[in-house]
Enzyme design. Structure first.
Site, PDB file in Angstrom:
ATOM      1  CE1 TYR A 240      42.112  51.169 -38.231  1.00 39.86           C
ATOM      2  CE2 TYR A 240      42.341  48.849 -38.803  1.00 39.86           C
ATOM      3  CZ  TYR A 240      42.419  50.183 -39.156  1.00 39.86           C
ATOM      4  OH  TYR A 240      42.819  50.542 -40.406  1.00 39.86           O
TER       5      TYR A 240
ATOM      6  CD  GLU B 127      64.226  36.927 -52.288  1.00 43.79           C
ATOM      7  OE1 GLU B 127      65.397  36.569 -52.514  1.00 43.79           O
ATOM      8  OE2 GLU B 127      63.854  38.112 -52.320  1.00 43.79           O
TER       9      GLU B 127
ATOM     10  CG  ASP C 158      65.716  37.447 -56.285  1.00 40.63           C
ATOM     11  OD1 ASP C 158      65.604  36.454 -57.026  1.00 40.63           O
ATOM     12  OD2 ASP C 158      64.792  38.282 -56.108  1.00 40.63           O
TER      13      ASP C 158
END
Lengths: 361, 619
Positions: A94, A193, A245
């Site tokens: 910004y 995870e 996973d």
């Protein structure tokens, strides 16, 4: 340290300045940051950038724009060094609104350029006083650390006794001037995870029962999370086990912890834990434990195929797991183990998998 | 028993009666189209009248609502007016017209149109049409109410009286008819707009049923070249038409008939035709039989006939197309107007014809849609049956991709911010039907349309290429003028040093002479400031020429640029006179310098006809 950073950045600007005044075309040269240019470093056992380089020169409009933005960013960093401030990457994006021609188009562009500057100068983003917006992950377990508070004194925290159920939150800066690792009785670190699995293990008292430290990765782990894992491994000698996973994206999470990520290959040595072990969920687990699954999507398949070409996955273990996953065309979540009950993962699956890799000795 | 003669079942019907029962054939097939057709027929007549009378057209069109589905349509012109006694024939008789027996290009072709419109009004509302007309040599005008006697195919004057009108000459017709007023793609306003494009000499005022007034102002006072009548050319005729001409001929022998009534038939050729056809040279033309007419028609094809003369055609011309497109589409701020292209006159079946094409590109014209096609036949816009028209077909058969337009597989109407104007004009336009809404895809005409399209498309492509080069040049210019100096300044400020001298680096990077212009609007013209930067490492001198995309440079458009040292600037000021609202840029050409060194200008072509070269290279 500050003086070094200032010196390095100023000499970079000076090089461009001198080229300009001597009538030579300035250029910025750095390692090329793609998959084809990462090589295995025998000494540190991690993957780093190889010899191929790219250069940005003033000859093209693109190169010149890049150089201009780079110099504006350096000016901004030097200003923060002078004033003792830090800013987030988003804040810098910004702030660049006021840089005229040097303004960034997107935050991706400015984030990438901050990393480029690390590659070019061999310094760290932390040295540039640029923070990510998000915090690192959570830790629970018998680990004592000292964190520097806002008042400037170090506060001792035990990550089991002094925290709530959410654990201790890893700050953005985990260098020793901010965070000191004091002591631990744990035997290993288990990195998870998903938040669901982290909570499951906390609820079941897994850290107590198996005397370990649990770390929630929150998906692809932040730099500071990976750095903490590295320090726990280095300074406390704790082995790191990664439980994710069973899909191609989780394989990448593991590879960035163990081998280093492509984007941050210039600091693999500082972030990656070459001895980290993947304990699942693997494609073989899907078959052996007969887990509930989902079909692979087109994107999953493309990701797996790309991993087959990724130099970091060229081990027999990974090749066989990836090929199996492609063959059975299935993936599974960590939570799929709940098929056998809420305690199955802590009572059966993890003890079995940890025993397999020698984690319970 | 004697049976009744079968002929008693048959009775003759007049052409007007036929139309009464088959009005769709002439285009009156729906309520909304009928309003449109009445305006169109009346306006065509008015424009033809003005053109023949050599008057700059002042046209007034008003549609007012009489009832939910009844409208009064008024069209007034400042043409030469019509003799009082001619009115019943001109307006009341189908197939009556000054043009039917002569061969020349005009808007109305067979004299059917306006009578059909009057008849349609009469059939649907029972009302007479009102005609007011005044000729220049008459002191008063006449107001005539007219009905059509369908049985006898002629106009019945219901009432007639002299009236005072406040114009010197002209005709006004009001037809009351059932119909529906609609806006949009195939509307009266769209038709008027497209008419305005090809009649830039016209002032047109239109008042719609809600009283809203639209004015199309003329942008030129130059009248179009009038077409002249010619005798029929033998190749365009059917046997029946040959018999028709023979029966009305005043010539005494076939030989005199052939050499006297036809174009391009000399006595020698006439003899040749008669020998081939076996028709007796001294035979009476009035007794010509069908069998002989067919033989004559075949013989016409076997002799060598010169094509018809071309002065019977009246093209719009480059100036008209350019002005017309500009006046109507300037509000979309197009980036490019092509130089209009007119093909040389060709012939199909003995009828001379030609094709004109103009395109408008870019600006605020919608880029995601198919290009807008405006079709004209003999200066009349065609709004219906686009799909059946030779113009639409030709456009979709051209592969537009090489010219920078989007098109699927090189076939179909291209997509992009473009308006294509195609004008087909001929002494006889081969329409697909009596309602004259689409041009038949006669191979000769289709080919010529495609040639013309490719020719303007090349102009478009060269515009796009130049634009691209200009963009690249301006990118480099930005690099040299802005980005590199900013880098130098910023480095200096970080290090607390003086600004570095960057000229050498710029010369090395650019090695270019930049020509870059800025402009400001002045009354009726633009003041242009061209800066020439020498960012090469040597002194440069050359000649510079300027040719604005629009308009002309006031005074000399050539400058000799003498020795600019490296890293220096020269300035040139000039003024561009143009009618355009916006300045669309100037093309620069150089000579006496290696063209690869120059950004923002092209090498001067060997001959100075660069902008004409696109016209030539067909066939």
């Amino acid at each position: 340290m500050n003086n070094d950073v200032k010196k390095v950045l100023e000499s970079m600007v000076n090089r461009i300045y001198n080229s300009l005044s001597e009538g030579e075309v300035p250029e910025i040269r750095m390692s090329s940051r793609n998959r084809d240019n990462i090589v295995f470093d025998q000494i540190s056992s991690v993957w780093k950038y190889g010899p191929s380089t790219v250069s940005r020169t003033l000859k093209t409009a693109d190169g010149a724009n890049y150089m201009l933005k780079n110099i504006y960013m350096i000016d901004f960093i030097l200003e923060m060094l002078r004033d003792g401030k830090t800013s987030t990457l988003r804040e810098m994006y910004y702030i660049s609104e006021g840089w005229g021609l040097g303004k960034f188009g997107t935050q991706d562009e400015s984030d990438m350029m901050a990393e480029d500057l690390e590659v070019i100068t061999s310094l760290l983003r932390e040295d540039f006083r640029l923070r990510p917006e998000e915090n690192g992950a959570s830790i629970i377990g018998d680990l004592t650390i000292e964190e520097k508070s806002r008042k400037g004194d170090f506060k001792k925290i035990n990550c089991r006794d002094d925290v709530g159920e959410a654990g201790y939150t890893i700050p953005n800066n985990v260098e020793s001037e901010k965070l000191k690792i004091k002591s631990t009785n744990a035997k290993f670190v288990l990195a998870l995870e998903t938040g669901g699995m982290f909570d499951r293990l906390v609820e079941n008292g897994f850290d107590d029962r198996f005397n370990c430290v649990l770390v929630h990765l929150k998906g692809q782990p932040a730099r500071s999370t990976r750095r903490v894992l590295k320090r726990l491994n280095n300074e406390m000698g704790l082995p790191i086990f990664v439980f994710t996973d069973g899909d191609p994206w989780s394989f990448r999470i593991f590879s960035s912890i163990a081998y280093g990520a492509i984007k941050t290959a210039h600091i693999s040595e500082y972030l990656a834990v070459p001895t980290a072990e993947f304990i699942g969920v693997t494609a073989s687990d899907i078959l052996n434990y007969d887990l509930p699954t989902d079909k692979l999507t087109d994107k999953d398949i493309a990701a797996l195929n790309s991993e087959l070409k990724d130099p970091r996955f060229q081990t027999d273990f990974w090749k066989s797991e990836i090929e199996t996953m492609l063959q059975i065309n299935k993936k599974a979540e960590q939570q799929a183990l709940a098929k056998y009950g809420l305690n199955y993962v802590t009572d059966t699956y993890l003890p079995e998998k940890l025993a397999e890799v020698g984690g319970l000795r | 028993m004697v049976s009744k003669p079968p002929s008693s079942h048959y009775k003759e019907i007049s052409i007007a009666e036929f139309f009464e029962k088959n009005r769709h054939i002439l285009g009156f097939d729906s309520p909304q189209k009928s309003v449109f057709m009445i305006v169109k027929e009346a306006l065509d007549n008015s424009l033809d009248a003005c053109e023949e009378g050599r008057y700059l057209p002042e046209i007034y069109v008003e549609i007012s609502r009489k009832a939910e589905d009844v409208f009064a349509i008024t069209v007034r012109d400042n043409g030469p007016g019509i003799e009082r006694l001619e009115i019943p024939k001109v307006f009341g008789q189908l197939l009556y017209g000054s043009r039917f027996h002569s061969v020349r290009q005009s808007r109305g072709q067979q004299g059917i149109g306006i009578t059909a419109a009057i008849l349609y009004g009469q059939i649907t509302t029972g009302e007479s049409s009102r005609i007011v007309t005044r000729t220049p040599d008459s002191d008063v005008g006449f107001e005539i109410f007219l009905q059509i006697n369908v049985r006898e195919n002629r106009g019945n004057v219901i009432s007639e009286k002299p009236v005072i009108v406040n114009y010197d000459h002209g005709t006004e017709i009001t037809i009351t008819a059932k119909g529906k007023y609609q806006v949009g793609k195939q509307s009266v306003i769209e038709y008027l707009k497209e008419t305005a494009v090809v009649n830039p000499d016209m002032n047109l005022t239109f008042v719609d049923p809600d009283g809203r007034k639209t004015i199309f102002k003329r942008s030129t006072e130059v009248l179009p070249e009038p077409s002249v009548s010619i005798k029929p050319h033998p190749l365009g005729l059917e046997p029946g038409e040959i018999i028709g001409l023979a029966s009305t001929s005043t010539e005494k022998s076939m030989k005199l008939f052939l050499s006297g009534e036809f174009n391009r038939v000399s006595e020698r050729v006439a003899q040749e035709i008669l020998t081939i056809s076996g028709v007796g040279p001294e035979a009476d033309p009035k007794s010509l039989k069908a069998e002989s007419a067919i033989k004559l028609q075949q013989a016409f094809r076997k002799v060598k006939l010169m094509p018809p003369p071309v002065d019977c055609l009246s093209p719009l011309g480059e100036e008209y197309i350019r002005r017309g497109l500009r006046t109507v589409y300037e509000e979309m701020h197009p980036a490019f107007y092509s130089k209009p292209v007119m093909r040389p006159v060709s012939v199909y079946s003995g009828n001379p014809f030609s094709v004109e094409v103009g395109i408008v590109y870019g600006g605020e014209i919608k880029a995601d849609d198919q290009v807008k096609i405006i079709r004209y036949a003999n200066k009349v816009p065609l709004l219906y049956q686009a799909g059946a028209c030779a113009i639409t077909k030709a456009i979709s058969e051209v592969d537009w991709r090489p010219y920078g337009m989007d098109q699927k597989q090189g076939i179909g109407i291209p997509f992009g911010p473009m308006i294509i104007l195609v004008h087909v004009f001929s002494t006889r336009v081969p329409y697909t039907s009596e309602s004259k809404e689409a041009i038949a895809a006669v191979p000769e005409i289709s080919e010529e349309i495609k040639f013309a399209l490719k020719s303007v498309a090349r102009g478009l492509k060269s515009f796009m290429n130049k634009n691209e080069r200009r963009e690249k040049a301006s990118e480099k210019f930005d690099l040299v003028m802005n980005i590199i100096p900013s880098i130098g300044r910023k480095c200096a400020s970080i290090l607390g040093k003086e600004e570095p001298k960057i000229d050498m680096v710029i010369s090395r990077i650019a090695n270019t002479v930049f020509i870059n212009e800025t402009h400001s609007k002045n009354e009726n013209c633009f003041d242009v400031l061209a800066k020439i930067f020498n960012y090469t490492t040597e002194e440069r001198s050359f000649d510079l020429y300027a040719e604005p995309f629009d308009g002309e440079v006031e005074g000399e458009a050539k400058w000799t640029i003498e020795s600019i040292p490296p890293a220096s600037v020269r300035e040139i000021k000039f003024r561009v006179r143009t009618e355009a609202e916006r300045y669309s840029g100037t093309e620069y050409f150089t000579s006496g310098i290696d063209p690869v060194l120059v950004h923002g200008a092209e090498p001067l072509p060997g001959d100075w006809s660069i902008r004409e070269e696109v016209e030539e290279d067909e066939q």
